[in-house]
Design a protein around this motif. Sequence first.
Motif, short mmCIF file in Angstrom:
data_model
loop_
_atom_site.label_atom_id
_atom_site.label_comp_id
_atom_site.label_asym_id
_atom_site.label_seq_id
_atom_site.Cartn_x
_atom_site.Cartn_y
_atom_site.Cartn_z
N UNK A 77 0.79 -1.22 0.00
CA UNK A 77 0.00 0.00 0.00
C UNK A 77 0.83 1.28 0.00
N UNK A 78 2.17 1.12 0.11
CA UNK A 78 3.01 2.31 0.14
C UNK A 78 3.02 2.95 1.52
N UNK A 79 4.03 3.80 1.75
CA UNK A 79 4.17 4.44 3.06
C UNK A 79 3.08 5.46 3.34
N UNK A 80 2.44 5.96 2.30
CA UNK A 80 1.36 6.95 2.51
C UNK A 80 -0.01 6.30 2.49
N UNK A 81 -0.09 4.99 2.34
CA UNK A 81 -1.38 4.31 2.33
C UNK A 81 -2.10 4.41 3.66
N UNK A 82 -3.42 4.39 3.61
CA UNK A 82 -4.24 4.55 4.82
C UNK A 82 -3.95 3.46 5.85
N UNK A 83 -3.91 2.20 5.40
CA UNK A 83 -3.68 1.10 6.34
C UNK A 83 -2.29 1.17 6.97
N UNK A 84 -1.30 1.61 6.17
CA UNK A 84 0.06 1.74 6.70
C UNK A 84 0.11 2.82 7.77
N UNK A 85 -0.42 3.98 7.45
CA UNK A 85 -0.39 5.10 8.41
C UNK A 85 -1.20 4.79 9.65
N UNK A 86 -2.35 4.10 9.48
CA UNK A 86 -3.18 3.77 10.63
C UNK A 86 -2.44 2.84 11.59
N UNK A 87 -1.79 1.81 11.04
CA UNK A 87 -1.06 0.86 11.89
C UNK A 87 0.11 1.55 12.60
N UNK A 88 0.85 2.38 11.87
CA UNK A 88 1.97 3.09 12.49
C UNK A 88 1.48 4.05 13.57
N UNK A 89 0.32 4.68 13.32
CA UNK A 89 -0.25 5.59 14.31
C UNK A 89 -0.66 4.87 15.58
N UNK A 90 -1.30 3.70 15.42
CA UNK A 90 -1.67 2.91 16.60
C UNK A 90 -0.43 2.50 17.38
N UNK A 91 0.61 2.11 16.65
CA UNK A 91 1.84 1.72 17.32
C UNK A 91 2.46 2.86 18.10
N UNK A 92 2.47 4.05 17.52
CA UNK A 92 3.05 5.21 18.20
C UNK A 92 2.26 5.56 19.46
N UNK A 93 0.94 5.51 19.37
CA UNK A 93 0.10 5.83 20.52
C UNK A 93 0.31 4.80 21.64
N UNK A 94 0.32 3.52 21.26
CA UNK A 94 0.48 2.46 22.27
C UNK A 94 1.84 2.55 22.96
N UNK A 95 2.89 2.80 22.21
CA UNK A 95 4.22 2.90 22.81
C UNK A 95 4.35 4.15 23.67
N UNK A 96 3.69 5.23 23.29
CA UNK A 96 3.68 6.44 24.12
C UNK A 96 2.95 6.18 25.43
N UNK A 97 1.81 5.48 25.33
CA UNK A 97 1.06 5.14 26.54
C UNK A 97 1.87 4.21 27.44
N UNK A 98 2.61 3.30 26.83
CA UNK A 98 3.48 2.40 27.59
C UNK A 98 4.50 3.20 28.40
N UNK A 99 5.08 4.23 27.79
CA UNK A 99 6.05 5.06 28.48
C UNK A 99 5.43 5.76 29.69
N UNK A 100 4.21 6.25 29.52
CA UNK A 100 3.52 6.94 30.61
C UNK A 100 3.21 5.96 31.75
N UNK A 101 2.69 4.79 31.40
CA UNK A 101 2.35 3.78 32.41
C UNK A 101 3.59 3.38 33.20
N UNK A 102 4.70 3.17 32.50
CA UNK A 102 5.91 2.71 33.17
C UNK A 102 6.47 3.75 34.14
N UNK A 103 6.40 5.02 33.77
CA UNK A 103 7.03 6.06 34.59
C UNK A 103 6.12 6.60 35.69
N UNK A 104 4.79 6.40 35.56
CA UNK A 104 3.89 7.05 36.51
C UNK A 104 2.96 6.11 37.28
N UNK A 105 2.50 5.03 36.65
CA UNK A 105 1.40 4.27 37.24
C UNK A 105 1.71 2.83 37.59
#
Length: 445
Positions: free
Chosen positions: A217-245
């Motif tokens: 689908x290419x790097x600008x494809x909807x499915x590619x960007x959606x998956x990468x976005x979910x990954x970025x959000x989940x890993x950011x949330x992981x960082x918050x959970x680890x440092x605070x909760x």
Amino acid sequence: MSMAVLWLACAAQFMVVLDVSVVNVALPSIQSALGFDPVGLQWVVGGYALVFAGFLLLGGRLADLYGRRRVFLWGLALFSASSLVGGLATTPGVLIAMRAVQGLGAAVLAPATLTILTTSFPEGEGRTRALAVWTAVSSAGGAAGNLIGGVLTESLSWRWILLINVPIGAVAAVTALRLLPADAARATRRRLDAAGAALATVGVTAVVHGVTQSRTHGWSGTSTLAALGVGAVALSAFSVVETRYAPAPLLPPGLMRLRAVRTGNVVMLLAGACFIPMWYFLSLYMQDVLHYGALATGVGFLPHTVAGIAGARLAPAVMRHTGARALIALSALLSAAGFAWQSQIGADSGYLSGLLGPALVMSTGMGLLITPLTATVTSGIDPRDAGAASGLMNAARQIGGAVGLAALVALAADSSRHVFLALAGICATVAVLAATLPPPTRDRK
């Protein structure tokens, strides 16, 4: 007793690493028997690697919280049971699911083996020698998987590449009950960071899936960007959970303040991105281009096995003269040279002219690299955090392999030569980063 514990840990690690590569030569047989499409077939390898990588942090922490013997036995049971069901699978979905459960069992088992080793051998020459044996066995498992997979696939069936784990796991469990000391009862009274483990797994899986989607689908494809976005959000949330909760963080804050742990795991991630995909692409080359059978492909990987073991066994002696940082840099450059040589392979290359020479160079480099890097990353760690450190190191290696495989599968669509040139470039980067690592015995705070 220490040597018996070392060999138990090595046997379990061999089983875990074996199952990363044992399916490679059986992929064409699996595809034919169960009706996989090419994209789905990748998940027979990638599903194991992804779950293994995602849950390694949790697996490492389990050994700290619940006891090393107990967690070791849990991992063996889960790994063996999923191997049994996967070996009997009749549909692609069941096989991929069981490979994922195998990955979960491996994520529990692998950090426990390294934690048992690092807590059984005091830091110094004895531990370095033990790590060299552990590294040699790991290298042997990765390469021997291709030979064992070839023998089992051609003489019996592809199913036996999974079913063979059942009796091995049973013997290892009985041995562990006899050799490993019972865990203290207090180890069961601390809370587990399940939320952090789930977020890490979702984040890693989504990122790798996004990289995989870019192939079609290419790097600008909807499915590619959606998956990468979910990954970025989940890993950011992981960082918050680890440092605070998190009540008992998968990554204790003090551990991540150590410079060698931070930089060393970046180096390990890059090393995984080189060495794990190597088996996948060379296995397909031997079977699809050179038209080798499964057994011949396994035999073709023997030089990789021998060179990797030789490099690992030589590492402690070389390390005494060069130091860990210099050996990491030199071995990475040696591997880079091997990958650059391998990039010259073509459709008309034979085994001797196209595979043997590069195999000896890059596999020797791989064997030399892992022992000093493991010694650097795991020395100076508080014993209470040994499992977390082991889980993080194993996770970095496997995440690198999973992301590297997904990215390189897309690159291989243009040319397999580009793949090996990219691997050479990553190894050169490892050599540069080695200069930023402290020696294993230095205070890292």
